[in-house]
Write a protein that holds these residues in place. Structure first.
Motif, short mmCIF file in Angstrom:
data_model
loop_
_atom_site.label_atom_id
_atom_site.label_comp_id
_atom_site.label_asym_id
_atom_site.label_seq_id
_atom_site.Cartn_x
_atom_site.Cartn_y
_atom_site.Cartn_z
N SER A 162 -23.55 10.26 20.42
CA SER A 162 -22.89 10.95 19.30
C SER A 162 -23.17 12.44 19.34
N TYR A 163 -24.39 12.80 19.71
CA TYR A 163 -24.76 14.21 19.82
C TYR A 163 -23.88 14.92 20.86
N LYS A 164 -23.68 14.30 22.01
CA LYS A 164 -22.85 14.91 23.05
C LYS A 164 -21.40 15.04 22.59
N LEU A 165 -20.90 14.03 21.90
CA LEU A 165 -19.53 14.09 21.41
C LEU A 165 -19.32 15.26 20.45
N SER A 166 -20.29 15.50 19.57
CA SER A 166 -20.15 16.61 18.61
C SER A 166 -20.02 17.94 19.34
N ASN A 167 -20.80 18.12 20.40
CA ASN A 167 -20.71 19.36 21.16
C ASN A 167 -19.40 19.49 21.92
N LEU A 168 -18.93 18.39 22.50
CA LEU A 168 -17.66 18.44 23.22
C LEU A 168 -16.51 18.83 22.29
N LEU A 169 -16.53 18.34 21.06
CA LEU A 169 -15.44 18.61 20.13
C LEU A 169 -15.31 20.08 19.76
N VAL A 170 -16.40 20.84 19.84
CA VAL A 170 -16.33 22.26 19.49
C VAL A 170 -16.37 23.15 20.73
N GLY A 171 -16.28 22.54 21.91
CA GLY A 171 -16.22 23.33 23.13
C GLY A 171 -17.55 23.77 23.68
N ASN A 172 -18.65 23.19 23.19
CA ASN A 172 -19.99 23.53 23.70
C ASN A 172 -20.31 22.71 24.94
N LYS A 173 -21.35 23.14 25.66
CA LYS A 173 -21.95 22.28 26.66
C LYS A 173 -22.59 21.10 25.94
N THR A 174 -22.66 19.96 26.60
CA THR A 174 -23.21 18.77 25.94
C THR A 174 -24.70 18.91 25.65
N SER A 175 -25.34 19.92 26.22
CA SER A 175 -26.78 20.12 26.01
C SER A 175 -27.09 21.14 24.92
N GLU A 176 -26.06 21.70 24.25
CA GLU A 176 -26.28 22.72 23.24
C GLU A 176 -26.95 22.12 22.00
N ALA A 177 -27.74 22.93 21.31
CA ALA A 177 -28.45 22.46 20.12
C ALA A 177 -27.47 22.16 18.98
N ALA A 178 -27.78 21.12 18.22
CA ALA A 178 -26.98 20.72 17.06
C ALA A 178 -27.92 20.23 15.97
N PHE A 179 -27.38 20.01 14.78
CA PHE A 179 -28.16 19.44 13.69
C PHE A 179 -28.16 17.91 13.80
N GLU A 180 -29.34 17.31 13.69
CA GLU A 180 -29.43 15.86 13.52
C GLU A 180 -29.73 15.60 12.05
N ILE A 181 -28.88 14.81 11.40
CA ILE A 181 -28.94 14.58 9.96
C ILE A 181 -29.26 13.12 9.71
N THR A 182 -30.27 12.86 8.90
CA THR A 182 -30.77 11.49 8.72
C THR A 182 -30.71 11.06 7.26
N ILE A 183 -30.14 9.89 7.03
CA ILE A 183 -30.09 9.18 5.73
C ILE A 183 -29.22 9.91 4.70
N THR A 184 -29.66 11.07 4.24
CA THR A 184 -28.85 11.89 3.34
C THR A 184 -28.69 13.27 3.96
N GLY A 185 -27.50 13.81 3.86
CA GLY A 185 -27.21 15.06 4.55
C GLY A 185 -27.41 16.30 3.70
N PRO A 186 -27.29 17.46 4.32
CA PRO A 186 -27.51 18.73 3.63
C PRO A 186 -26.24 19.27 2.98
N THR A 187 -26.42 20.32 2.24
CA THR A 187 -25.32 21.18 1.80
C THR A 187 -25.55 22.54 2.45
N LEU A 188 -24.55 23.03 3.18
CA LEU A 188 -24.70 24.24 3.98
C LEU A 188 -23.66 25.28 3.60
N TYR A 189 -24.08 26.53 3.59
CA TYR A 189 -23.19 27.65 3.28
C TYR A 189 -22.98 28.48 4.55
#
Length: 333
Positions: free
Chosen positions: A37-64
């Motif tokens: 799933s992590y690799k898919l998220s990066n592919l969808l935005v045009g990143n390399k599959t190794s680029e850093a992303a947020f891992e969100i567990t149980i309840t997610g954040p609110t981001l501005y």
């Protein structure tokens, strides 16, 4: 451009593919629990599959988001809103400046991955941006995100132009999307396949049957280090007292007879005997289990594990190739 954390959620960390090559120094690999799933998220935005992303567990954040950005959320399903409007998962989403992304109720699974085009400007420590929660380094100061944190993004629009997102709408997204792979593979109970080792083969026949035919429940003390299971106790086997290297997916057998599955933040050496290792193809299923969920083990041969690994690898290549001809235009089917 930066992202400000207005609400952190239970555990939101920055993860890349992991910290490899330092196990001999006792440094854990870390990285995402659900690598697929992590690799898919990066592919969808045009990143390399190794680029850093947020891992969100149980309840997610609110981001501005202070500036326009291209984002994608994959993994377990959550109710999402951008600027108050429901937002879909598993596709790229363009959001204008001063947008709020809010994670709501969890629908299924427990972990989601949020990628932003260009990734995040955080330090590489031991060749990785992954957060090591156990030792307290990597990611954002070696910890889960808190309210008020501000994460700098490298290139939040990727190859898109700022003008593409100057619109009077909450967000911009195409009609095309990726399927929910967790739902497609989800079973009750979840079937976790593994490759056995010599210790497993030395178990009494009754113990082997017990492991392969019993349901095990994921206990509440489970985390990124390991999953503790409760079920039919496994006894016997010809082991020794030697400590050995362990890795993500290793199935340990402690004295109480209830198996432990080591996860992404596991130690590099373990003293308990191991029964084998969960195949990497099924790590994604493990990562999405919640305390109280049941699973069963299935022993498979090495060649079947290799076939599944290659199948997933080829699928990621196909997605990467197909995304070259997709756009974020709302009219795209």
């Amino acid at each position: 451009m930066s992202i400000v954390v207005k609400r952190a959620g239970v555990q939101t960390t920055i993860q890349d593919l992991g910290r490899f090559g330092f196990g001999n120094f006792g440094i854990q690999t870390s990285g995402p629990m659900d690598v697929f799933s992590y690799k898919l998220s990066n592919l969808l935005v045009g990143n390399k599959t190794s680029e850093a992303a947020f891992e969100i567990t149980i309840t997610g954040p609110t981001l501005y988001f202070r500036s326009p950005a291209i984002i994608a959320v994959t993994g377990g399903s959550f109710e999402l809103k951008v600027n108050g409007s429901p937002c879909p998962m598993r596709r790229p989403v363009g959001i204008p400046a001063h947008s709020e992304l809010k994670f709501g109720n969890r629908v299924n699974g427990v972990r989601a991955y949020l990628a932003v085009a260009g990734g995040f400007k955080v330090a590489n420590i031991f060749l990785s941006k992954a957060t090591n929660l156990t030792e307290g380094f990597g990611g954002y100061y070696g910890r889960a995100l808190k309210r008020g944190d501000e994460i700098i993004c490298s290139k939040p629009l990727g190859d898109f132009k700022k003008g593409d997102l100057e619109l009077n709408k909450p967000f911009l997204t195409p009609k095309w999307y990726l399927p929910n792979f967790f739902e497609l593979r989800q079973k009750k109970p979840s079937v976790i396949r593994f490759i056995s080792n010599d210790f497993f083969k030395s178990l009494p026949p009754a113990s082997k049957r017990a492991l392969l035919n019993s349901r095990y429940t994921l206990l509440s003390g489970s985390n990124r280090i390991g999953y503790r299971l409760s079920g039919t106790k496994i006894c016997g086997g010809k082991g020794d007292d030697l400590s050995r290297p362990v890795t993500f997916g290793a199935i340990q057998l402690p004295p109480d007879g209830n198996p432990i599955i080591l996860m992404a933040d596991c130690q590099t050496v373990g003293g308990y005997p191991t029964l084998g290792a969960v195949i990497s193809f099924d790590h994604s299923i493990l990562a999405q289990l919640a305390p109280g969920d049941d699973l069963m083990f299935e022993e498979i041969p090495l060649f079947e594990s290799q076939r599944l690994y290659l199948e997933q690898y080829k699928y990621l290549l196909q997605i990467k190739a197909s995304l070259k001809y997709r756009t974020i235009d709302e009219k795209t089917n």
